[in-house]
Design an enzyme around this catalytic site. Structure first.
Site, PDB file in Angstrom:
ATOM      1  N   ARG A 123      45.992  28.101  68.081  1.00 18.80           N
ATOM      2  CA  ARG A 123      46.566  27.734  66.782  1.00 18.80           C
ATOM      3  C   ARG A 123      47.757  28.645  66.447  1.00 18.80           C
ATOM      4  O   ARG A 123      48.763  28.186  65.908  1.00 18.80           O
ATOM      5  CB  ARG A 123      45.477  27.868  65.725  1.00 18.80           C
ATOM      6  CG  ARG A 123      45.592  26.900  64.591  1.00 18.80           C
ATOM      7  CD  ARG A 123      44.365  27.000  63.717  1.00 18.80           C
ATOM      8  NE  ARG A 123      44.495  26.175  62.540  1.00 18.80           N
ATOM      9  CZ  ARG A 123      43.724  26.284  61.470  1.00 18.80           C
ATOM     10  NH1 ARG A 123      42.750  27.174  61.440  1.00 18.80           N
ATOM     11  NH2 ARG A 123      43.900  25.495  60.442  1.00 18.80           N
ATOM     12  N   ASP A 142      53.919  26.542  48.137  1.00 23.16           N
ATOM     13  CA  ASP A 142      53.283  27.799  48.556  1.00 23.16           C
ATOM     14  C   ASP A 142      54.309  28.777  49.130  1.00 23.16           C
ATOM     15  O   ASP A 142      54.246  29.980  48.874  1.00 23.16           O
ATOM     16  CB  ASP A 142      52.206  27.538  49.629  1.00 23.16           C
ATOM     17  CG  ASP A 142      50.894  27.073  49.026  1.00 23.16           C
ATOM     18  OD1 ASP A 142      50.669  27.298  47.816  1.00 23.16           O
ATOM     19  OD2 ASP A 142      50.083  26.479  49.766  1.00 23.16           O
ATOM     20  N   LYS A 173      45.511  18.924  51.897  1.00 23.26           N
ATOM     21  CA  LYS A 173      46.930  19.290  51.950  1.00 23.26           C
ATOM     22  C   LYS A 173      47.645  18.664  53.154  1.00 23.26           C
ATOM     23  O   LYS A 173      48.835  18.391  53.098  1.00 23.26           O
ATOM     24  CB  LYS A 173      47.086  20.809  52.018  1.00 23.26           C
ATOM     25  CG  LYS A 173      46.880  21.520  50.699  1.00 23.26           C
ATOM     26  CD  LYS A 173      47.202  23.000  50.885  1.00 23.26           C
ATOM     27  CE  LYS A 173      47.007  23.792  49.630  1.00 23.26           C
ATOM     28  NZ  LYS A 173      47.384  25.196  49.784  1.00 23.26           N
ATOM     29  N   GLY A 216      46.040  35.111  60.656  1.00 16.80           N
ATOM     30  CA  GLY A 216      45.716  33.720  60.359  1.00 16.80           C
ATOM     31  C   GLY A 216      46.801  32.784  60.853  1.00 16.80           C
ATOM     32  O   GLY A 216      47.950  33.216  61.100  1.00 16.80           O
ATOM     33  N   ALA A 217      46.431  31.513  61.032  1.00 14.13           N
ATOM     34  CA  ALA A 217      47.416  30.512  61.467  1.00 14.13           C
ATOM     35  C   ALA A 217      47.088  29.149  60.867  1.00 14.13           C
ATOM     36  O   ALA A 217      47.467  28.118  61.410  1.00 14.13           O
ATOM     37  CB  ALA A 217      47.449  30.440  63.002  1.00 14.13           C
ATOM     38  N   GLY A 218      46.383  29.141  59.728  1.00 15.67           N
ATOM     39  CA  GLY A 218      46.061  27.893  59.028  1.00 15.67           C
ATOM     40  C   GLY A 218      47.211  27.473  58.128  1.00 15.67           C
ATOM     41  O   GLY A 218      48.351  27.927  58.297  1.00 15.67           O
ATOM     42  N   TYR A 231      42.779  35.530  46.396  1.00 13.13           N
ATOM     43  CA  TYR A 231      42.969  35.992  45.011  1.00 13.13           C
ATOM     44  C   TYR A 231      41.662  36.205  44.262  1.00 13.13           C
ATOM     45  O   TYR A 231      41.670  36.657  43.119  1.00 13.13           O
ATOM     46  CB  TYR A 231      43.892  35.049  44.236  1.00 13.13           C
ATOM     47  CG  TYR A 231      43.489  33.601  44.279  1.00 13.13           C
ATOM     48  CD1 TYR A 231      44.047  32.742  45.212  1.00 13.13           C
ATOM     49  CD2 TYR A 231      42.535  33.101  43.400  1.00 13.13           C
ATOM     50  CE1 TYR A 231      43.681  31.424  45.275  1.00 13.13           C
ATOM     51  CE2 TYR A 231      42.162  31.775  43.452  1.00 13.13           C
ATOM     52  CZ  TYR A 231      42.741  30.942  44.392  1.00 13.13           C
ATOM     53  OH  TYR A 231      42.355  29.627  44.449  1.00 13.13           O
ATOM     54  N   SER A 233      38.594  25.802  40.221  1.00 16.00           N
ATOM     55  CA  SER A 233      40.031  26.123  40.214  1.00 16.00           C
ATOM     56  C   SER A 233      40.485  26.688  38.862  1.00 16.00           C
ATOM     57  O   SER A 233      40.024  26.249  37.807  1.00 16.00           O
ATOM     58  CB  SER A 233      40.831  24.855  40.508  1.00 16.00           C
ATOM     59  OG  SER A 233      42.186  25.109  40.262  1.00 16.00           O
ATOM     60  N   GLY A 257      46.664  37.994  45.826  1.00 17.62           N
ATOM     61  CA  GLY A 257      47.107  36.597  45.920  1.00 17.62           C
ATOM     62  C   GLY A 257      47.325  35.895  44.587  1.00 17.62           C
ATOM     63  O   GLY A 257      47.864  34.781  44.563  1.00 17.62           O
TER      64      GLY A 257
HETATM   65  P1  NAP Z   1      42.754  27.368  56.585  1.00 17.01           P
HETATM   66  O1  NAP Z   1      43.860  26.431  56.896  1.00 17.01           O
HETATM   67  O2  NAP Z   1      41.355  26.882  56.620  1.00 17.01           O
HETATM   68  O3  NAP Z   1      42.888  28.647  57.572  1.00 17.01           O
HETATM   69  C1  NAP Z   1      41.896  29.635  57.588  1.00 17.01           C
HETATM   70  C2  NAP Z   1      42.338  30.786  58.476  1.00 17.01           C
HETATM   71  O4  NAP Z   1      41.338  31.811  58.408  1.00 17.01           O
HETATM   72  C3  NAP Z   1      42.480  30.413  59.945  1.00 17.01           C
HETATM   73  O5  NAP Z   1      43.530  31.146  60.505  1.00 17.01           O
HETATM   74  C4  NAP Z   1      41.124  30.861  60.516  1.00 17.01           C
HETATM   75  O6  NAP Z   1      41.168  31.162  61.893  1.00 17.01           O
HETATM   76  C5  NAP Z   1      40.917  32.137  59.739  1.00 17.01           C
HETATM   77  N1  NAP Z   1      39.489  32.536  59.706  1.00 17.01           N
HETATM   78  C6  NAP Z   1      38.490  31.964  59.015  1.00 17.01           C
HETATM   79  N2  NAP Z   1      37.330  32.621  59.236  1.00 17.01           N
HETATM   80  C7  NAP Z   1      37.624  33.649  60.080  1.00 17.01           C
HETATM   81  C8  NAP Z   1      36.848  34.682  60.680  1.00 17.01           C
HETATM   82  N3  NAP Z   1      35.540  34.806  60.447  1.00 17.01           N
HETATM   83  N4  NAP Z   1      37.479  35.570  61.497  1.00 17.01           N
HETATM   84  C9  NAP Z   1      38.810  35.465  61.732  1.00 17.01           C
HETATM   85  N5  NAP Z   1      39.590  34.488  61.190  1.00 17.01           N
HETATM   86  C10 NAP Z   1      38.997  33.599  60.384  1.00 17.01           C
HETATM   87  O7  NAP Z   1      42.933  27.993  55.122  1.00 17.01           O
HETATM   88  P2  NAP Z   1      44.302  28.200  54.320  1.00 17.01           P
HETATM   89  O8  NAP Z   1      44.556  27.020  53.454  1.00 17.01           O
HETATM   90  O9  NAP Z   1      45.332  28.637  55.285  1.00 17.01           O
HETATM   91  O10 NAP Z   1      43.895  29.401  53.324  1.00 17.01           O
HETATM   92  C11 NAP Z   1      43.675  30.716  53.819  1.00 17.01           C
HETATM   93  C12 NAP Z   1      43.451  31.664  52.660  1.00 17.01           C
HETATM   94  O11 NAP Z   1      44.631  31.766  51.877  1.00 17.01           O
HETATM   95  C13 NAP Z   1      42.342  31.231  51.692  1.00 17.01           C
HETATM   96  O12 NAP Z   1      41.619  32.359  51.302  1.00 17.01           O
HETATM   97  C14 NAP Z   1      43.106  30.663  50.510  1.00 17.01           C
HETATM   98  O13 NAP Z   1      42.398  30.796  49.281  1.00 17.01           O
HETATM   99  C15 NAP Z   1      44.332  31.557  50.510  1.00 17.01           C
HETATM  100  N6  NAP Z   1      45.481  30.919  49.872  1.00 17.01           N
HETATM  101  C16 NAP Z   1      45.992  31.538  48.769  1.00 17.01           C
HETATM  102  C17 NAP Z   1      47.082  31.000  48.144  1.00 17.01           C
HETATM  103  C18 NAP Z   1      47.640  31.695  46.937  1.00 17.01           C
HETATM  104  O14 NAP Z   1      48.422  31.082  46.212  1.00 17.01           O
HETATM  105  N7  NAP Z   1      47.312  32.951  46.720  1.00 17.01           N
HETATM  106  C19 NAP Z   1      47.673  29.801  48.608  1.00 17.01           C
HETATM  107  C20 NAP Z   1      47.122  29.195  49.751  1.00 17.01           C
HETATM  108  C21 NAP Z   1      46.017  29.772  50.358  1.00 17.01           C
HETATM  109  P3  NAP Z   1      40.938  29.994  63.000  1.00 17.01           P
HETATM  110  O15 NAP Z   1      42.248  29.296  63.161  1.00 17.01           O
HETATM  111  O16 NAP Z   1      40.494  30.740  64.185  1.00 17.01           O
HETATM  112  O17 NAP Z   1      39.859  29.082  62.427  1.00 17.01           O
END
Ligand code: NAP
Length: 290
Positions: A156, A102, A66, A127-129, A232, A15, A253
């Site tokens: 999701r 965030d 989280k 995305g939907a995480g 990022y 980090s 990012g």
């Molecule tokens: P998360 O909850 O694990 O969600 C991951 C997302 O990526 C889900 O929608 C997942 O789809 C999708 N995904 C993963 N592999 C995939 C693939 N091969 N094909 C298609 N979709 C795929 O993660 P998160 O916490 O939301 O974080 C997501 C990203 O945002 C990360 O890269 C993180 O570093 C970044 N982020 C950046 C900041 C910032 O401040 N810049 C803050 C938060 C997060 P499914 O639902 O189908 O699994």
């Protein structure tokens, strides 16, 4: 006695938050140290319990805690509970209060770095995480005119759309929210009317299985759109490189990372975050052509 703030997650050693948070704390000559509190699976409860020690002021929370941290806190602010994720814990009157910065970081980066105001704009979210949930709630609160959520796991995306609609019905907000299957991201039709495309997936992220990949191909990116990649590291991501080639405006990012950290800093210390210093340190820690 030196006070402490920690980053809780697993793993956390890569980090960059300690670089820019410590620089901000030092700027004000505060006797506070920002530490890495790497917490192995099964140890979250004891890490949170340690926050009650007098020298501990709070924490950041990252992957994979989280969501699971919510029930361990005394209070959770409304936005964090809507999003279902906490990334900041603040000790207030001996109570542990959870926040999600965030959403604020996402909007501030858009507005301060690209002068982009979401009101009345059409956005596509990949995305939907957890990150996508923060982004979508932020855009609805900022009165975006429409959101289309495109996720590999359709259920999701639909669950996120349902929670957004429920929130809007309760709060009188009116963004049009739809979902599309992942395959639709290969069609230029999907993005042709968008002002903003946001990658909230992990695709393109360094050290991930999708390192070096882009969620979108060059052909589907309109030239008059802003492409915002939450990933990022690396910078620029493969998506941002394609977007530039397509003539689109881009935002990486790192700005969101710094602005969400700045919002956390302000919650812990009550002082205005020295953004330029934090941004400078973040860039030093993650070099790239910006
Ligand atoms: P998360 O909850 O694990 O969600 C991951 C997302 O990526 C889900 O929608 C997942 O789809 C999708 N995904 C993963 N592999 C995939 C693939 N091969 N094909 C298609 N979709 C795929 O993660 P998160 O916490 O939301 O974080 C997501 C990203 O945002 C990360 O890269 C993180 O570093 C970044 N982020 C950046 C900041 C910032 O401040 N810049 C803050 C938060 C997060 P499914 O639902 O189908 O699994």
């Amino acid at each position: 006695m030196t006070n402490l703030i920690g980053l809780i997650g697993y793993p956390v050693k890569h980090s960059i938050s300690p670089y820019f948070q410590q620089a901000a704390l030092d700027y004000y000559h505060l006797d506070i140290r920002y530490e890495l509190w790497e917490t192995k699976p099964g140890r979250l409860e004891s890490t949170i319990a340690r926050l009650n020690k007098p020298q501990n002021l709070g924490a950041n929370v990252t992957v994979p805690y989280k969501e699971t941290v919510l029930p361990l806190l005394d209070e959770v602010e409304e936005l964090a509970s809507l999003i279902g994720a906490v990334n900041t814990i603040v000790k207030r009157d001996d109570k542990l209060v959870g926040f999600n910065t965030d959403a604020r970081g996402f909007i501030q980066a858009l507005s301060k770095e690209r002068y982009f105001e979401p009101e009345g704009k059409r956005a596509a979210i990949l995305g939907a995480g957890g990150a996508a949930r923060a982004v979508c709630f932020a855009l609805v609160r900022e009165k975006a005119s429409s959101l289309v959520i495109i996720n590999r796991t359709t259920a999701r995306a639909e669950a996120l759309a349902d929670s957004l609609r429920k929130y809007m019905a309760e709060s009188g907000l009116e963004t049009e929210v739809t979902t599309l299957p992942w395959q639709s991201s290969t069609s230029s039709e999907t993005f042709s009317h968008c002002h903003l495309i946001i990658n909230c997936t992990t695709i393109g992220m360094k050290y991930s299985p999708q390192e070096g990949q882009s969620p979108l191909s060059f052909e589907v990116i309109p030239k008059d759109v802003l492409v915002y990649d939450l990933v990022y590291n690396p910078y620029p991501t493969p998506l941002l490189q394609l977007a530039r080639k397509a003539g689109a405006d881009t935002l990486g990012g790192l700005a969101m990372l710094v602005y969400q950290g700045a919002a956390s800093f302000e919650l812990w210390t009550g002082r205005k975050a020295p953004i330029d210093i934090m941004y400078g340190k973040a860039r030093e820690a993650l070099p790239g052509e910006r």
